[in-house]
Write a protein that holds these residues in place. Structure first.
Motif, short mmCIF file in Angstrom:
data_model
loop_
_atom_site.label_atom_id
_atom_site.label_comp_id
_atom_site.label_asym_id
_atom_site.label_seq_id
_atom_site.Cartn_x
_atom_site.Cartn_y
_atom_site.Cartn_z
N ASP A 23 0.81 -1.22 0.00
CA ASP A 23 0.00 0.00 0.00
C ASP A 23 0.85 1.28 0.00
N GLY A 24 2.18 1.13 0.03
CA GLY A 24 3.05 2.30 0.03
C GLY A 24 3.41 2.80 1.42
N ASN A 25 2.90 2.12 2.47
CA ASN A 25 3.26 2.52 3.84
C ASN A 25 4.71 2.14 4.11
N GLN A 26 5.42 2.99 4.84
CA GLN A 26 6.83 2.73 5.09
C GLN A 26 7.17 2.72 6.57
N SER A 27 8.21 1.96 6.87
CA SER A 27 8.85 1.94 8.18
C SER A 27 10.33 2.18 7.91
N THR A 28 10.99 2.94 8.79
CA THR A 28 12.43 3.17 8.61
C THR A 28 13.21 2.70 9.82
N PHE A 29 14.43 2.26 9.56
CA PHE A 29 15.37 1.88 10.61
C PHE A 29 16.53 2.86 10.49
N ASN A 30 16.76 3.63 11.53
CA ASN A 30 17.73 4.72 11.52
C ASN A 30 18.83 4.48 12.54
N ILE A 31 20.08 4.66 12.11
CA ILE A 31 21.23 4.53 13.01
C ILE A 31 22.09 5.77 12.80
N PHE A 32 22.52 6.38 13.89
CA PHE A 32 23.46 7.48 13.74
C PHE A 32 24.38 7.57 14.95
N ALA A 33 25.59 8.01 14.68
CA ALA A 33 26.61 8.17 15.71
C ALA A 33 26.96 9.65 15.77
N MET A 34 26.94 10.18 16.98
CA MET A 34 27.29 11.59 17.13
C MET A 34 27.98 11.82 18.46
N PHE A 74 17.66 -4.70 14.28
CA PHE A 74 17.64 -4.66 12.82
C PHE A 74 17.22 -6.02 12.26
N GLY A 75 17.77 -7.10 12.82
CA GLY A 75 17.41 -8.45 12.37
C GLY A 75 15.93 -8.74 12.52
N ALA A 76 15.34 -8.30 13.62
CA ALA A 76 13.90 -8.49 13.83
C ALA A 76 13.09 -7.63 12.86
N TRP A 77 13.54 -6.40 12.66
CA TRP A 77 12.85 -5.46 11.76
C TRP A 77 12.88 -5.96 10.32
N ALA A 78 14.00 -6.53 9.89
CA ALA A 78 14.18 -6.97 8.50
C ALA A 78 14.09 -8.49 8.37
N ALA A 79 13.27 -9.11 9.19
CA ALA A 79 13.19 -10.57 9.23
C ALA A 79 12.84 -11.20 7.88
N ASP A 80 12.04 -10.54 7.08
CA ASP A 80 11.63 -11.13 5.79
C ASP A 80 12.36 -10.49 4.60
N ALA A 81 13.47 -9.80 4.88
CA ALA A 81 14.21 -9.12 3.82
C ALA A 81 14.95 -10.11 2.92
N PRO A 82 15.07 -9.77 1.65
CA PRO A 82 15.87 -10.61 0.75
C PRO A 82 17.34 -10.56 1.15
N ILE A 83 18.06 -11.62 0.86
CA ILE A 83 19.47 -11.73 1.26
C ILE A 83 20.32 -10.62 0.64
N VAL A 84 20.00 -10.21 -0.58
CA VAL A 84 20.78 -9.15 -1.23
C VAL A 84 20.67 -7.85 -0.44
N PHE A 85 19.47 -7.51 0.04
CA PHE A 85 19.30 -6.31 0.85
C PHE A 85 20.07 -6.46 2.17
N GLU A 86 19.95 -7.61 2.79
CA GLU A 86 20.64 -7.83 4.07
C GLU A 86 22.14 -7.63 3.94
N LEU A 87 22.73 -8.14 2.87
CA LEU A 87 24.18 -7.99 2.67
C LEU A 87 24.57 -6.53 2.48
N GLU A 88 23.82 -5.81 1.66
CA GLU A 88 24.10 -4.38 1.44
C GLU A 88 23.87 -3.57 2.71
#
Length: 104
Positions: A23-34, A74-88
């Motif tokens: 449906d175009g709904n998005q979730s984001t995972f954000n990491i930053f170091a400061m 991140f692993g829980a958030w991207a549990a169904d991600a394709p392997i190519v995305f996981e590697l990148e």
């Protein structure tokens, strides 16, 4: 439900990943170091998951977040991600986390 995954932004200071449903709904995972404060060079790790678009509870790792907790989340958030995305994504995440790990 199948999600589409991608990388919005990746740098040594931060990375932002997204997943999108049919449906175009998005979730984001954000990491930053400061820096902890302007006077200190030591960096703190911050991470959060914005699930607003999915109408789910969001997650937040506050200052001094444990790297293992970020990786597990991140692993829980991207549990169904394709392997190519996981590697990148892990390559991008490694670049971002390196700046924090080098100072520990």
């Amino acid at each position: 439900m199948t999600h589409r995954y991608g990388i919005y932004q990746s740098s040594p200071a931060s990375c932002v990943f997204y997943k999108q449903d049919e449906d175009g709904n998005q979730s984001t995972f954000n990491i930053f170091a400061m820096p902890v404060s302007p006077a200190e060079k030591k960096k703190a790790l911050f991470a959060f998951i914005d699930n607003e678009g999915f109408k789910k509870e969001s997650w937040s790792g506050t200052k001094e977040t444990d790297i293992k907790k970020v990786i597990d989340s991140f692993g829980a958030w991207a549990a169904d991600a394709p392997i190519v995305f996981e590697l990148e994504a892990k390559k991008s995440m490694g670049e971002c986390l390196r700046s924090v790990m080098q100072e520990e």
